[in-house]
Design an enzyme around this catalytic site. Structure first.
Site, PDB file in Angstrom:
ATOM      1  NE  ARG A 201      -3.840  -0.130   2.575  1.00 59.42           N
ATOM      2  CZ  ARG A 201      -5.126  -0.470   2.384  1.00 59.42           C
ATOM      3  NH1 ARG A 201      -5.463  -1.721   2.177  1.00 59.42           N
ATOM      4  NH2 ARG A 201      -6.072   0.446   2.414  1.00 59.42           N
TER       5      ARG A 201
ATOM      6  CE1 TYR B 209      -4.569   6.703  -3.190  1.00 62.75           C
ATOM      7  CE2 TYR B 209      -4.770   6.110  -0.882  1.00 62.75           C
ATOM      8  CZ  TYR B 209      -5.246   6.777  -1.998  1.00 62.75           C
ATOM      9  OH  TYR B 209      -6.392   7.533  -1.905  1.00 62.75           O
TER      10      TYR B 209
ATOM     11  NE  ARG C 251     -12.787   2.942  -4.520  1.00 60.56           N
ATOM     12  CZ  ARG C 251     -12.667   4.251  -4.768  1.00 60.56           C
ATOM     13  NH1 ARG C 251     -12.341   5.077  -3.800  1.00 60.56           N
ATOM     14  NH2 ARG C 251     -12.861   4.731  -5.981  1.00 60.56           N
TER      15      ARG C 251
HETATM   16  P1  NAD Z   1     -11.025   7.427  -9.068  1.00 61.20           P
HETATM   17  O1  NAD Z   1     -10.024   6.379  -9.383  1.00 61.20           O
HETATM   18  O2  NAD Z   1     -12.441   7.201  -9.440  1.00 61.20           O
HETATM   19  O3  NAD Z   1     -10.589   8.825  -9.670  1.00 61.20           O
HETATM   20  C1  NAD Z   1      -9.239   9.195  -9.890  1.00 61.20           C
HETATM   21  C2  NAD Z   1      -9.185   9.929 -11.215  1.00 61.20           C
HETATM   22  O4  NAD Z   1      -7.839  10.387 -11.441  1.00 61.20           O
HETATM   23  C3  NAD Z   1      -9.534   9.029 -12.396  1.00 61.20           C
HETATM   24  O5  NAD Z   1     -10.430   9.705 -13.250  1.00 61.20           O
HETATM   25  C4  NAD Z   1      -8.193   8.779 -13.076  1.00 61.20           C
HETATM   26  O6  NAD Z   1      -8.323   8.499 -14.456  1.00 61.20           O
HETATM   27  C5  NAD Z   1      -7.467  10.068 -12.775  1.00 61.20           C
HETATM   28  N1  NAD Z   1      -5.996   9.962 -12.805  1.00 61.20           N
HETATM   29  C6  NAD Z   1      -5.235   9.030 -12.181  1.00 61.20           C
HETATM   30  N2  NAD Z   1      -3.926   9.291 -12.405  1.00 61.20           N
HETATM   31  C7  NAD Z   1      -3.876  10.411 -13.181  1.00 61.20           C
HETATM   32  C8  NAD Z   1      -2.823  11.159 -13.751  1.00 61.20           C
HETATM   33  N3  NAD Z   1      -1.537  10.823 -13.575  1.00 61.20           N
HETATM   34  N4  NAD Z   1      -3.137  12.246 -14.508  1.00 61.20           N
HETATM   35  C9  NAD Z   1      -4.438  12.604 -14.717  1.00 61.20           C
HETATM   36  N5  NAD Z   1      -5.478  11.923 -14.201  1.00 61.20           N
HETATM   37  C10 NAD Z   1      -5.200  10.837 -13.437  1.00 61.20           C
HETATM   38  O7  NAD Z   1     -10.899   7.701  -7.487  1.00 61.20           O
HETATM   39  P2  NAD Z   1     -11.766   8.625  -6.531  1.00 61.20           P
HETATM   40  O8  NAD Z   1     -12.362   7.760  -5.502  1.00 61.20           O
HETATM   41  O9  NAD Z   1     -12.612   9.528  -7.316  1.00 61.20           O
HETATM   42  O10 NAD Z   1     -10.613   9.467  -5.810  1.00 61.20           O
HETATM   43  C11 NAD Z   1     -10.306  10.799  -6.187  1.00 61.20           C
HETATM   44  C12 NAD Z   1      -9.225  11.350  -5.267  1.00 61.20           C
HETATM   45  O11 NAD Z   1      -9.672  11.335  -3.916  1.00 61.20           O
HETATM   46  C13 NAD Z   1      -7.918  10.551  -5.311  1.00 61.20           C
HETATM   47  O12 NAD Z   1      -6.833  11.459  -5.241  1.00 61.20           O
HETATM   48  C14 NAD Z   1      -7.981   9.723  -4.054  1.00 61.20           C
HETATM   49  O13 NAD Z   1      -6.696   9.424  -3.567  1.00 61.20           O
HETATM   50  C15 NAD Z   1      -8.734  10.640  -3.110  1.00 61.20           C
HETATM   51  N6  NAD Z   1      -9.429   9.871  -2.068  1.00 61.20           N
HETATM   52  C16 NAD Z   1     -10.551   9.143  -2.362  1.00 61.20           C
HETATM   53  C17 NAD Z   1     -11.156   8.403  -1.358  1.00 61.20           C
HETATM   54  C18 NAD Z   1     -12.401   7.595  -1.615  1.00 61.20           C
HETATM   55  O14 NAD Z   1     -12.856   6.910  -0.706  1.00 61.20           O
HETATM   56  N7  NAD Z   1     -13.017   7.658  -2.763  1.00 61.20           N
HETATM   57  C19 NAD Z   1     -10.610   8.378  -0.064  1.00 61.20           C
HETATM   58  C20 NAD Z   1      -9.462   9.113   0.173  1.00 61.20           C
HETATM   59  C21 NAD Z   1      -8.878   9.865  -0.824  1.00 61.20           C
HETATM   60  N1  UDP Z   2     -12.820  -5.710   1.816  1.00 60.87           N
HETATM   61  C1  UDP Z   2     -13.528  -6.900   1.976  1.00 60.87           C
HETATM   62  N2  UDP Z   2     -14.085  -7.450   0.866  1.00 60.87           N
HETATM   63  C2  UDP Z   2     -13.996  -6.905  -0.371  1.00 60.87           C
HETATM   64  C3  UDP Z   2     -13.285  -5.700  -0.524  1.00 60.87           C
HETATM   65  C4  UDP Z   2     -12.698  -5.142   0.599  1.00 60.87           C
HETATM   66  O1  UDP Z   2     -13.654  -7.432   3.072  1.00 60.87           O
HETATM   67  O2  UDP Z   2     -14.560  -7.486  -1.325  1.00 60.87           O
HETATM   68  C5  UDP Z   2     -12.245  -5.095   3.019  1.00 60.87           C
HETATM   69  C6  UDP Z   2     -10.786  -4.682   2.903  1.00 60.87           C
HETATM   70  O3  UDP Z   2      -9.935  -5.761   3.232  1.00 60.87           O
HETATM   71  C7  UDP Z   2     -10.710  -3.544   3.909  1.00 60.87           C
HETATM   72  C8  UDP Z   2     -12.086  -2.904   3.838  1.00 60.87           C
HETATM   73  O4  UDP Z   2     -12.952  -3.887   3.259  1.00 60.87           O
HETATM   74  O5  UDP Z   2     -10.518  -4.061   5.199  1.00 60.87           O
HETATM   75  C9  UDP Z   2     -12.137  -1.634   2.994  1.00 60.87           C
HETATM   76  O6  UDP Z   2     -11.538  -1.917   1.743  1.00 60.87           O
HETATM   77  P1  UDP Z   2     -11.489  -0.851   0.559  1.00 60.87           P
HETATM   78  O7  UDP Z   2     -10.611  -1.417  -0.502  1.00 60.87           O
HETATM   79  O8  UDP Z   2     -12.848  -0.432   0.190  1.00 60.87           O
HETATM   80  O9  UDP Z   2     -10.809   0.433   1.223  1.00 60.87           O
HETATM   81  P2  UDP Z   2      -9.486   0.679   2.082  1.00 60.87           P
HETATM   82  O10 UDP Z   2      -8.912  -0.610   2.539  1.00 60.87           O
HETATM   83  O11 UDP Z   2      -8.578   1.407   1.162  1.00 60.87           O
HETATM   84  O12 UDP Z   2      -9.976   1.496   3.216  1.00 60.87           O
END
Ligand code: NAD
Ligand code: UDP
Ligand code: UDP
Length: 343
Positions: free
Chosen positions: A147, A150, A191
């Protein structure tokens, strides 16, 4: 040239992704001009197709790891794959996006004196030993695990933001986003919310990793977008970092049971091995967001799951399609529209 009108020219990187597409939509509704910059690695045209006819909306296919010269007033930097199977499929590119990409976006903001917001993450806390997590907690992150591309990438992005702030007086905003879900999540992104809903709708068994006792706190997308916009519009002397998330915490097993009930599914729960470095607990302390942004999530898990389930169900109904199995081998080299639907 600066734009002195109340309409701002706002760039959203990652604008074709899950969160980015909702943000573009909201900013357009508030009558701003929106430039969506995306390399379509995990983003989809389908997420923004309804915005294309808006004359204030523009899309640029671009990878932020390369320099970008455009004229805008504000930047929301969301570009970065967010789901573990996506960010782990090309980990070097993931780190590049959070380091090279972020340097380019900060350089752009510096040249334009534009305000810039970073979508950081609860993953900067790693597998936290302080619970719930306040912003003052420095985290517990493995620097060399699966991980890390990231987690450490996002931590370095935070460092870069605060060094540009101190060194060049840049106007920065740092959001630490906790697990967010809702319509337009990619059905194959692995996810937990999308996996469980897709499995339940298919009548497949729900795959709980480990014993399901690990916890997460799930925030509905509309609430999160409110928080991001409030942060961007907060007073200049407030940079964050600020946690944005819904503090209601659930075990993964409880989430599975709720989704089975909600979908009336006959699916059972099966247990699979827990991926490496999977955090055991996660809950945001949102005192700072309440105090500085007057923000807290409003949507309950039940309400949010219902809307998300309707969205995934509509993917079946609208096109009368089957969804390909959840298989991370599909995502090498980026997703195609055809990777998630089989016509
Ligand atoms: P997502 O994967 O749906 O969206 C990410 C977008 O970024 C995509 O459209 C992808 O094509 C684009 N992208 C990736 N690398 C790129 C690059 N090098 N140049 C241009 N575009 C690029 O994910 P999301 O859930 O919408 O997340 C958006 C942001 O929020 C991310 O930065 C993520 O780390 C952050 N975030 C999301 C969550 C969540 O739960 N969804 C939680 C914490 C942080
Ligand atoms: N997880 C799970 N089954 C799935 C996908 C995810 O039990 O099919 C678990 C995963 O191991 C983690 C939690 O759900 O403990 C959240 O996972 P996710 O990938 O959504 O987010 P993150 O781990 O980045 O918070
Ligand atoms: N950059 C960019 N767009 C701009 C200005 C800069 O993409 O409008 C990139 C540029 O490629 C540079 C990076 O941002 O490498 C960092 O810029 P900065 O001015 O901080 O550093 P320098 O150019 O001095 O390396």
């Amino acid at each position: 040239m600066k734009n002195y009108d109340s309409t701002k020219r706002i760039m959203v990187t990652g604008g074709a992704g899950f969160l980015g597409s909702h943000l573009c939509e909201r900013l357009l509704r508030e009558r701003h001009e929106v430039l969506c910059v995306d390399n379509f690695y995990t983003g989809r045209r389908g997420n923004i197709v309804h915005l294309l006819s808006n004359p204030r909306f523009e899309v640029l296919r671009h990878d932020i790891c390369f320099p970008l010269y455009v004229e805008i007033d504000e930047i929301y930097n969301l570009a970065c794959p967010a789901s573990p199977i996506h960010y782990q499929s090309d980990p070097v590119q993931t780190t590049k996006t959070s380091v090279h990409g972020v340097i380019n976006m900060l350089g752009l903001a510096k040249r334009l004196e534009a305000k810039i917001l970073q979508a950081s993450t609860s993953e900067v806390y790693g597998d936290p030993v302080i619970h719930p997590q306040p912003e003052s907690y420095w985290g517990h992150v493995n620097p060399i695990g699966i991980r890390s591309c990231y987690d450490e990438g996002k931590r370095c992005a935070e460092t870069l933001f605060f060094d540009y702030f101190r060194q060049y007086k840049l106007q920065i905003k740092m959001a630490r986003i906790f697990n967010t879900y809702g319509p337009r999540m990619h059905p194959n992104d692995g996810r937990v919310v999308s996996n469980f809903i897709m499995q339940a709708l298919h009548g497949d068994n729900l795959t709980v990793y480990g014993d399901g006792s690990q916890t997460r706190s799930f925030c509905y997308v509309d609430d999160l977008i409110d928080g991001l916009i409030k942060l961007m519009e907060s007073p200049d002397d407030f940079t964050g970092p600020v946690n944005l998330g819904n503090p209601e915490e659930f075990t993964i097993l409880t989430l599975a049971e709720k989704i089975i009930k909600l979908t009336n599914s006959k699916a059972k729960i099966v247990y699979k091995s827990l991926p490496g470095d999977d955090p055991t607990q996660r809950q945001p302390d949102i005192l700072l967001a309440k105090e500085k942004l007057n923000w807290q999530a409003k949507t309950s898990l039940e309400q949010g799951l219902r809307k998300t389930t309707e969205y995934f169900a509509s993917l079946f109904n609208k096109r009368d399609i089957g969804i390909v199995s959840i298989d991370n081998s599909l995502i090498k080299g980026g997703l195609r529209e055809s990777d998630y639907v089989k016509l």
